[in-house]
Design an enzyme around this catalytic site. Structure first.
Site, PDB file in Angstrom:
ATOM      1  N   TYR A  37      -5.323   8.833  55.835  1.00 52.90           N
ATOM      2  CA  TYR A  37      -5.693   9.007  54.409  1.00 52.90           C
ATOM      3  C   TYR A  37      -7.148   8.176  54.141  1.00 52.90           C
ATOM      4  O   TYR A  37      -7.300   7.422  53.014  1.00 52.90           O
ATOM      5  CB  TYR A  37      -5.021   8.410  53.244  1.00 52.90           C
ATOM      6  CG  TYR A  37      -3.546   9.246  53.272  1.00 52.90           C
ATOM      7  CD1 TYR A  37      -3.615  10.601  52.921  1.00 52.90           C
ATOM      8  CD2 TYR A  37      -2.386   9.107  53.879  1.00 52.90           C
ATOM      9  CE1 TYR A  37      -2.444  11.406  52.877  1.00 52.90           C
ATOM     10  CE2 TYR A  37      -1.386   9.745  54.155  1.00 52.90           C
ATOM     11  CZ  TYR A  37      -1.203  10.926  53.567  1.00 52.90           C
ATOM     12  OH  TYR A  37      -0.319  11.565  53.724  1.00 52.90           O
ATOM     13  N   TYR A  93       8.476  10.883  48.453  1.00 53.93           N
ATOM     14  CA  TYR A  93       7.613  10.985  49.625  1.00 53.93           C
ATOM     15  C   TYR A  93       8.588  11.297  51.005  1.00 53.93           C
ATOM     16  O   TYR A  93       9.264  10.487  51.127  1.00 53.93           O
ATOM     17  CB  TYR A  93       6.659   9.913  49.770  1.00 53.93           C
ATOM     18  CG  TYR A  93       5.944   9.956  51.045  1.00 53.93           C
ATOM     19  CD1 TYR A  93       4.710  10.905  51.176  1.00 53.93           C
ATOM     20  CD2 TYR A  93       6.180   9.184  52.236  1.00 53.93           C
ATOM     21  CE1 TYR A  93       3.985  10.910  52.483  1.00 53.93           C
ATOM     22  CE2 TYR A  93       5.549   9.324  53.445  1.00 53.93           C
ATOM     23  CZ  TYR A  93       4.424  10.183  53.395  1.00 53.93           C
ATOM     24  OH  TYR A  93       3.811  10.242  54.568  1.00 53.93           O
ATOM     25  N   ASP A 128      16.835  10.574  52.761  1.00 54.84           N
ATOM     26  CA  ASP A 128      15.707  10.141  53.498  1.00 54.84           C
ATOM     27  C   ASP A 128      15.760   8.740  53.407  1.00 54.84           C
ATOM     28  O   ASP A 128      15.145   8.127  52.388  1.00 54.84           O
ATOM     29  CB  ASP A 128      14.329  10.873  53.103  1.00 54.84           C
ATOM     30  CG  ASP A 128      13.228  10.176  53.875  1.00 54.84           C
ATOM     31  OD1 ASP A 128      13.259   9.313  54.586  1.00 54.84           O
ATOM     32  OD2 ASP A 128      12.242  10.885  53.553  1.00 54.84           O
ATOM     33  N   LYS A 152      11.103   4.572  60.945  1.00 55.84           N
ATOM     34  CA  LYS A 152      10.466   3.374  60.492  1.00 55.84           C
ATOM     35  C   LYS A 152      11.065   1.913  61.291  1.00 55.84           C
ATOM     36  O   LYS A 152      10.741   1.817  62.311  1.00 55.84           O
ATOM     37  CB  LYS A 152      10.032   3.310  59.328  1.00 55.84           C
ATOM     38  CG  LYS A 152       9.224   4.015  58.715  1.00 55.84           C
ATOM     39  CD  LYS A 152       8.570   3.756  57.527  1.00 55.84           C
ATOM     40  CE  LYS A 152       7.325   4.641  57.108  1.00 55.84           C
ATOM     41  NZ  LYS A 152       7.451   5.569  56.068  1.00 55.84           N
TER      42      LYS A 152
END
Ligand SMILES: *Cc1c(COP(=O)(O)O)cnc(C)c1O
Length: 428
Positions: free
Chosen positions: A16, A144, A245, A274
């Protein structure tokens, strides 16, 4: 400027970030324990765990050893037609530490891909069962779920950073982000719009997908377990699959091994990633139950996915070592102690005029400001303070490695306070 930094600036994209006008980046030489060491020898306490992943800190002897050992027997083989003990052992552990209904494991190479796989499972489930109109997903604002196209289509259309792609994305449905806070009850009105959307659209909805308890990169919102209980009830009522999630929240971060344990609500499909490898390598998994497997394969179909690096042995072996290290450690006490300290220390920020709200849960601390930060300025200030913190929009937040000491945590929270005070005094 350092030559390699100069090359970086001219040729390498960062997440980003602008290629033509990039903000400065720090050159990291090594990392040990909770410290990132920069090229100039400066040491920073890592407040980010490299985006939720490095729960044991860096350069962990057990994890180094696991990879080294695996390397000498095999670094990778394709997973089509072949299997190996690193993947088998990891699947065993995952099946073991999650709810007993979650007994089938699909390995993939990143969190976003595990979300794609979860979405495919839900779509194929309904397709095989001839519920052909069930092709949409309902998710939450401020959610997200990753950067690939399927995942983007269920991210918050505004804060999810993907508004540019609106026109080409699969059109999904979004309910308001939960406003009932953790520790508070969720009233019927808090779920009213969610219920309304389900009621009106359930014929077209394959699954609900959301981040349980903590919404991460889309707004760092921490909400009531009650909300999940109500969601589960509605999903059952309308024959809709539930996908959690837990790529950010999994493996102890919220004070429970998985965030769904706060509510005692078990999803049909669970995504983890992660922290699964302790931040060593990219790996993720999608777990699901018998019902979904049988649904997907009704009519003789099979799940249509198979990444090249599926079940990579190096990644699986370091994940095995990381999970053993976690499960054999006093992780719960560590996270509880971090939670107490974050709560006490970050509360001090609440007195500042620029601070809108402070939220903490487990080893997560969030300071929401009244205005967006100046990322370039603030990153530099944090480095001056000897810590690594990377805010976004109006959110200054930390999720340190579980092994952080009380002194190091104190230094991290003091740095947060000091930099926010300085920011408040800057001209707008
Ligand atoms: C980071 C994250 C993802 C995406 O994972 P990647 O490994 O970056 O693809 C998806 N969902 C949540 C909740 C995340 O925090």
């Amino acid at each position: 400027m350092n030559n390699s930094l100069n090359f970086d600036k001219q040729h390498i994209w960062h997440p980003y970030a602008s290629m033509q006008n990039p903000l400065d980046v720090e050159l990291v030489k090594s990392a040990h324990g909770v410290y990132l060491e920069l090229e100039d020898g400066k040491k920073l306490i890592d407040g980010m765990s490299s985006w939720w992943s490095a729960i044991h800190g860096y350069n962990v002897p057990e994890l180094n050893q696991a990879i080294t050992n695996q390397l000498t027997s095999m670094s990778h083989v394709m997973f089509g037609g072949l299997t190996h003990s690193p993947a088998i052992n990891l699947a065993k552990t995952l099946v073991d530490i999650t709810d007993k209904t979650l007994e089938h494991v699909f390995f993939s190479d990143s969190g976003s891909v595990s979300v794609e796989v979860a979405m495919k499972m839900a779509l194929q489930y309904h397709h095989s069962l001839k519920n052909i109109k069930k092709t949409k997903f309902l998710s939450l604002k401020k959610g997200y779920h990753g950067d690939t196209f399927g995942a983007m289509s269920v991210c918050d259309p505004v804060t999810g950073m993907h508004s540019i792609f609106q026109d080409v994305l699969h059109q999904n449905l979004f309910a308001p982000s939960p406003t009932c806070k953790y520790g508070e009850e969720c009233k019927n009105e808090d779920i009213a719009e969610f219920r309304e959307i389900l009621k009106t659209n359930h014929h077209n909805i394959a699954a609900v997908i959301l981040e349980p308890i903590v919404q991460g990169a889309g707004g760092m919102n921490i909400y009531s377990p009650d909300f999940l209980k109500k969601v589960k009830k509605l999903c059952d009522e309308f024959d809709i699959l539930l996908i959690f999630d837990e790529i950010a929240t999994g493996f102890g971060r919220t004070g429970k091994l998985f965030a769904y344990e706060h509510a005692g609500v078990i999803p049909d499909i669970l995504c983890v990633g992660k922290a699964i490898t302790g931040g060593y390598m990219s790996l993720a998994a999608t777990l699901t139950n018998k019902k979904v497997v049988q649904g997907v394969e009704a009519d003789g179909n099979i799940l249509m996915h198979g990444p090249t690096f599926m079940g990579n042995p190096l990644a699986c072996s370091v994940a095995n070592a990381s999970l053993q290290l976690l499960l054999n450690s006093p992780w719960q006490e560590r996270v509880d102690s971090i939670q107490k300290n974050l709560h006490v220390e970050l509360k001090k920020c609440e007195k500042l005029e620029i601070v809108k709200e402070v939220r903490t849960l487990g080893a997560i601390g969030v300071v929401e400001l009244n205005r967006n930060v100046d990322l370039a300025w603030m990153s530099k200030e944090f480095v001056k303070e000897g810590v690594w913190v990377r805010p976004f929009l109006n959110l200054v937040y930390i999720m340190p490695p579980f092994i952080i000491s009380e002194d190091e945590l104190k230094k991290l929270t003091s740095a947060l306070y000091n930099v926010i005070v300085k920011f408040e005094q800057l001209p707008k």
